[in-house]
Design a protein around this motif. Sequence first.
Motif, PDB file in Angstrom:
ATOM      1  N   TRP A   1      21.104 -17.557  24.522  1.00 56.15           N
ATOM      2  CA  TRP A   1      21.470 -16.233  24.042  1.00 56.15           C
ATOM      3  C   TRP A   1      22.982 -16.056  24.212  1.00 56.15           C
ATOM      4  O   TRP A   1      23.557 -16.452  25.225  1.00 56.15           O
TER       5      TRP A   1
ATOM      6  N   GLN B   1      12.338  -7.206  13.039  1.00 55.36           N
ATOM      7  CA  GLN B   1      13.349  -8.175  13.457  1.00 55.36           C
ATOM      8  C   GLN B   1      14.635  -7.454  13.846  1.00 55.36           C
ATOM      9  O   GLN B   1      15.047  -6.494  13.200  1.00 55.36           O
TER      10      GLN B   1
ATOM     11  N   ASN C   1      18.782  -8.340  15.475  1.00 52.67           N
ATOM     12  CA  ASN C   1      19.775  -9.411  15.596  1.00 52.67           C
ATOM     13  C   ASN C   1      20.751  -9.040  16.701  1.00 52.67           C
ATOM     14  O   ASN C   1      21.665  -8.250  16.495  1.00 52.67           O
ATOM     15  N   ASP C   2      20.511  -9.564  17.894  1.00 53.05           N
ATOM     16  CA  ASP C   2      21.409  -9.369  19.033  1.00 53.05           C
ATOM     17  C   ASP C   2      22.189 -10.664  19.267  1.00 53.05           C
ATOM     18  O   ASP C   2      22.170 -11.242  20.343  1.00 53.05           O
TER      19      ASP C   2
ATOM     20  N   ARG D   1      21.461 -13.315  17.507  1.00 55.33           N
ATOM     21  CA  ARG D   1      20.607 -14.201  16.719  1.00 55.33           C
ATOM     22  C   ARG D   1      19.367 -13.405  16.335  1.00 55.33           C
ATOM     23  O   ARG D   1      18.975 -12.459  17.018  1.00 55.33           O
ATOM     24  N   ALA D   2      18.762 -13.768  15.218  1.00 50.13           N
ATOM     25  CA  ALA D   2      17.599 -13.036  14.718  1.00 50.13           C
ATOM     26  C   ALA D   2      16.385 -13.346  15.582  1.00 50.13           C
ATOM     27  O   ALA D   2      16.137 -14.500  15.941  1.00 50.13           O
TER      28      ALA D   2
ATOM     29  N   THR E   1       8.660 -12.506   9.701  1.00 51.42           N
ATOM     30  CA  THR E   1       9.424 -13.624   9.186  1.00 51.42           C
ATOM     31  C   THR E   1       8.574 -14.823   8.827  1.00 51.42           C
ATOM     32  O   THR E   1       9.089 -15.840   8.388  1.00 51.42           O
TER      33      THR E   1
END
Length: 257
Positions: A38, A178, A180-181, A183-184, A251
């Motif tokens: 992360w 979903q 996005n922090d 990355r998704a 997704t």
Amino acid sequence: MAADVSIRLKCFTRDSDPIAFRDHLRMRYEVFVVEQTWPLLANIRAGRTREDPSDRRAYFVQASANDEVVGTVRGSKLNESFPHEEILRHHLQPDRLPLELDELATLNGIAVRTAFRSRRLPIAGFPQPLTIAKAMACELVEWSRELGAVAVVFTAILGASSVLFEHLGAYVIDPPFQINDGRAVDVVNMAILTVDPERFDERHSPLSLRCPRQPLDALHRTCVEYVRGKHREILGGRTIEQLSFERGSPTGKRAEP
């Protein structure tokens, strides 16, 4: 892992135990930055994530195995800190969760060292072996209840995390989506009511041993009815495992636990 490993939990705040707080930052770095990549702000030389502004008002539960820190989780009252407010705020309406911010809490950042993950272990204060993640979450929910929280609302990663929390007694209160922090990632919003022993009994949750058993007042009944209704609607007859791992996720792929 040694057969005689002994797991103990510690509750603390940033100011009450600065050494434990530094261990919290190191555990976050080990699990989230090094293992799971992360993109968190971190002091690489020190091997720990950087302090978050909300840490000053948060409370923490830490797990140790024979004096070695192996797990951590953070909680806060929503009147002190409200992570992901933009994706949870719509539940805080009079006809939904008719609670004030000081009656609400959240939890996040649950991390367990790889060698101790997903293993049922003897943990001080619990009558039966339990995973460290569940034990820390139980301790944090209990602490939140003692601080006046009726509900603990949070966002869980879709997969192992969402399954863990549902088995603990959490309700799913929004369909998977979903974010996005850096990355998704597929997530789901969830809630644990601290005054809902019937739910803990249904899920055979260790929280059933700690939840006060008393008649619910009108406000608490409204909260229970709301989250139960959302949970039934979103699962639509599926199990939490099907919701979390089937290819019908937003997704079309299995989320990372």
